[in-house]
Write an enzyme that holds these catalytic residues in place. Structure first.
Site, PDB file in Angstrom:
ATOM      1  N   ASP A  10       0.836  -1.187   0.000  1.00  0.00           N
ATOM      2  CA  ASP A  10       0.000   0.000   0.000  1.00  0.00           C
ATOM      3  C   ASP A  10       0.878   1.247   0.000  1.00  0.00           C
ATOM      4  O   ASP A  10       1.733   1.414   0.865  1.00  0.00           O
ATOM      5  CB  ASP A  10      -0.905   0.009   1.236  1.00  0.00           C
ATOM      6  CG  ASP A  10      -1.814   1.228   1.270  1.00  0.00           C
ATOM      7  OD1 ASP A  10      -2.951   1.119   0.783  1.00  0.00           O
ATOM      8  OD2 ASP A  10      -1.384   2.286   1.776  1.00  0.00           O
TER       9      ASP A  10
ATOM     10  N   TYR B 158       3.241  10.028  -0.579  1.00  0.00           N
ATOM     11  CA  TYR B 158       4.345   9.491   0.220  1.00  0.00           C
ATOM     12  C   TYR B 158       5.694   9.755  -0.440  1.00  0.00           C
ATOM     13  O   TYR B 158       6.448   8.827  -0.766  1.00  0.00           O
ATOM     14  CB  TYR B 158       4.164   7.996   0.439  1.00  0.00           C
ATOM     15  CG  TYR B 158       2.956   7.595   1.246  1.00  0.00           C
ATOM     16  CD1 TYR B 158       2.260   8.510   2.032  1.00  0.00           C
ATOM     17  CD2 TYR B 158       2.503   6.281   1.229  1.00  0.00           C
ATOM     18  CE1 TYR B 158       1.150   8.128   2.764  1.00  0.00           C
ATOM     19  CE2 TYR B 158       1.394   5.887   1.964  1.00  0.00           C
ATOM     20  CZ  TYR B 158       0.720   6.825   2.726  1.00  0.00           C
ATOM     21  OH  TYR B 158      -0.384   6.430   3.443  1.00  0.00           O
TER      22      TYR B 158
ATOM     23  N   HIS C 241      -7.192   9.377  -1.444  1.00  0.00           N
ATOM     24  CA  HIS C 241      -6.572   9.408  -0.117  1.00  0.00           C
ATOM     25  C   HIS C 241      -7.510  10.029   0.910  1.00  0.00           C
ATOM     26  O   HIS C 241      -7.605   9.575   2.044  1.00  0.00           O
ATOM     27  CB  HIS C 241      -5.259  10.193  -0.190  1.00  0.00           C
ATOM     28  CG  HIS C 241      -4.275   9.814   0.856  1.00  0.00           C
ATOM     29  ND1 HIS C 241      -2.933   9.671   0.613  1.00  0.00           N
ATOM     30  CD2 HIS C 241      -4.423   9.547   2.165  1.00  0.00           C
ATOM     31  CE1 HIS C 241      -2.303   9.329   1.720  1.00  0.00           C
ATOM     32  NE2 HIS C 241      -3.190   9.248   2.685  1.00  0.00           N
TER      33      HIS C 241
ATOM     34  N   GLU D 220     -11.133   6.827   4.830  1.00  0.00           N
ATOM     35  CA  GLU D 220     -11.627   7.787   5.827  1.00  0.00           C
ATOM     36  C   GLU D 220     -12.936   8.444   5.399  1.00  0.00           C
ATOM     37  O   GLU D 220     -13.058   9.672   5.366  1.00  0.00           O
ATOM     38  CB  GLU D 220     -10.564   8.853   6.110  1.00  0.00           C
ATOM     39  CG  GLU D 220      -9.441   8.389   7.009  1.00  0.00           C
ATOM     40  CD  GLU D 220      -9.829   8.267   8.485  1.00  0.00           C
ATOM     41  OE1 GLU D 220     -10.987   8.583   8.829  1.00  0.00           O
ATOM     42  OE2 GLU D 220      -8.969   7.849   9.280  1.00  0.00           O
TER      43      GLU D 220
ATOM     44  N   LYS E  81      13.740  -6.603   9.877  1.00  0.00           N
ATOM     45  CA  LYS E  81      13.311  -7.673  10.784  1.00  0.00           C
ATOM     46  C   LYS E  81      11.860  -7.519  11.197  1.00  0.00           C
ATOM     47  O   LYS E  81      11.157  -8.502  11.465  1.00  0.00           O
ATOM     48  CB  LYS E  81      14.212  -7.746  12.016  1.00  0.00           C
ATOM     49  CG  LYS E  81      14.002  -6.668  13.052  1.00  0.00           C
ATOM     50  CD  LYS E  81      14.786  -6.987  14.318  1.00  0.00           C
ATOM     51  CE  LYS E  81      14.493  -5.998  15.440  1.00  0.00           C
ATOM     52  NZ  LYS E  81      15.186  -6.368  16.699  1.00  0.00           N
TER      53      LYS E  81
ATOM     54  N   GLU F 125       8.403  -9.934  11.373  1.00  0.00           N
ATOM     55  CA  GLU F 125       7.729 -10.031  12.665  1.00  0.00           C
ATOM     56  C   GLU F 125       6.262  -9.615  12.544  1.00  0.00           C
ATOM     57  O   GLU F 125       5.372 -10.297  13.075  1.00  0.00           O
ATOM     58  CB  GLU F 125       8.438  -9.148  13.687  1.00  0.00           C
ATOM     59  CG  GLU F 125       7.821  -9.216  15.080  1.00  0.00           C
ATOM     60  CD  GLU F 125       8.596  -8.404  16.091  1.00  0.00           C
ATOM     61  OE1 GLU F 125       8.010  -7.454  16.655  1.00  0.00           O
ATOM     62  OE2 GLU F 125       9.784  -8.728  16.320  1.00  0.00           O
ATOM     63  N   ASN F 126       6.018  -8.529  11.848  1.00  0.00           N
ATOM     64  CA  ASN F 126       4.636  -8.079  11.675  1.00  0.00           C
ATOM     65  C   ASN F 126       3.828  -9.097  10.883  1.00  0.00           C
ATOM     66  O   ASN F 126       2.687  -9.431  11.247  1.00  0.00           O
ATOM     67  CB  ASN F 126       4.601  -6.725  10.962  1.00  0.00           C
ATOM     68  CG  ASN F 126       5.103  -5.585  11.821  1.00  0.00           C
ATOM     69  OD1 ASN F 126       5.167  -5.691  13.040  1.00  0.00           O
ATOM     70  ND2 ASN F 126       5.482  -4.493  11.182  1.00  0.00           N
TER      71      ASN F 126
END
Length: 367
Positions: free
Chosen positions: A60, A65, A132, A163, A294, A298-299
């Site tokens: 995403d 960005y 957005h 949103e 890392k 992990e996520n």
């Protein structure tokens, strides 16, 4: 790949199969905690490599960005055979204004924004495309109608919103099925569930998935930030109310309570927070972001953390009892939350009611 095959679920009613946990790429293009030089391209490309390796292939991004779309385009150019493995989502219309974040939301801009994103990404088709934010003055029907034209041209595959209010979602869905709504959702931000908004209930009624951004509440639930002084001088989170010196210690009470459960379970607190969010329904797709390789794995491995009904309810009880201190955004950044839009000119409410009812939906009464 060094991870088991990702758990896939349909993104919305009859939607494409995507990993339950995606990769939010705001940090690679618009890092909140880098105050000096931008992240070098090799590091950012390696981060995308890592996401692909572990099976986190729902990416995403946004035209807001920084150069996020550009760096993803570079990765895709280096890995053309992997393009079809990536479910690529981007958002459009975000602009930087003197007072903070703003949005260009006129219908005429929609095809322009699409062509610009396609060029930066170096692709022919965007898998999932969102506004957005809505600007509050352009009827959502006009925006979605322009997006449908682009879908018919093969430039986008699925339409999302971000949103928006429940009423806006219903009106948009009456024009064309909406695959998902992107909303902030975490143990710290459960507004989407609130009966005053009724957004989660409306999503489920219509078969619309929820893409949960900031599922770790901008690092609060990650366990790595212990106070405002842990943030660099230029970190944008210093502007956010929940990170203020007054509010942060109070909010850490919920983090510490969840951390205690994570410790007993033998998993990182961030994984537990993501696993709990996944447990709120198979239509919830968190997209945590990170610039640390890392944490990508992990996520993503939170998919494999299983909570017992008792553990899940315990966390829910903590969330319900907690006093969350500080708004989600500072005033300069908090535009267009749960956004409504005006009806198109010349459209009467009764006419709109008839059209919405004709496609099997209920005319919204919520404001």
């Amino acid at each position: 790949m060094d991870s088991p095959s990702p758990v896939l679920r349909p993104l919305g009613k009859n939607g494409p199969l995507v990993p339950r946990i995606g990769f939010g790429t705001m940090g690679i293009g618009f890092p909140c905690s880098r105050t000096t030089a931008p992240i070098p391209d090799p590091e950012r490309l390696a981060l995308l490599d890592r996401a692909y390796e572990v099976g986190c292939t729902f990416w995403d991004t946004s035209d807001f960005y920084g150069d996020g779309e550009v760096i993803i385009g570079k990765w895709l150019a280096l890995n053309p055979a992997k393009r079809n493995d990536i479910f690529l989502a981007t958002k459009f219309g975000g602009i930087q204004m003197p007072t903070g974040f703003g949005f260009r939301g006129d219908a005429a801009y929609v095809p322009i924004a699409c062509e610009q994103s396609l060029a930066r990404l170096g692709v022919d088709t965007i898998d999932l495309w969102y506004p957005h934010r809505l600007d509050g003055s352009t009827p959502v029907e006009h925006i979605v109608t322009e997006m449908v034209k682009l879908k018919d041209q093969g430039k986008i595959r699925h339409i999302g919103l971000s949103e928006v209010s429940s009423a806006t979602l219903r009106r948009a869905h009456a024009v064309h099925p909406i695959a998902c709504v992107q909303m902030e959702y975490s143990a710290f931000s459960t507004e989407i569930e609130h009966p005053d908004y009724r957004l989660l209930a409306t999503c489920r009624e219509l078969g619309v998935a929820v893409v949960a951004y900031s599922p770790l509440s901008r690092g609060l639930l990650g366990g790595g930030v212990q106070g405002p002084d842990d943030l660099e001088a230029g970190d944008v989170r210093r502007l956010y109310p929940r990170y203020s010196r007054e509010n942060f210690p109070k909010n850490m009470e919920l983090v510490e309570a969840i951390k205690e459960i994570a410790g007993r379970k033998g998993v990182p607190v961030g994984q537990l927070a993501l696993a709990w969010l996944l447990g709120q329904g198979e239509d919830i797709f968190p997209i945590p972001g990170t610039i640390t390789p890392k944490y990508v794995k992990e996520n993503f491995d939170a998919i494999h953390v299983k909570l017992t009904p008792e553990e899940s309810q315990h966390i829910r009880d903590l969330v319900n009892k907690a006093s969350v201190f500080g708004d989600r955004y500072p005033a300069a950044h908090g535009h267009g939350l749960f956004a409504d839009t005006p009806l198109p000119e010349g459209w009467k409410e009764e006419k709109r009611k008839e059209e919405v009812t004709a496609v099997g939906q209920l005319w919204p009464t919520e404001k």
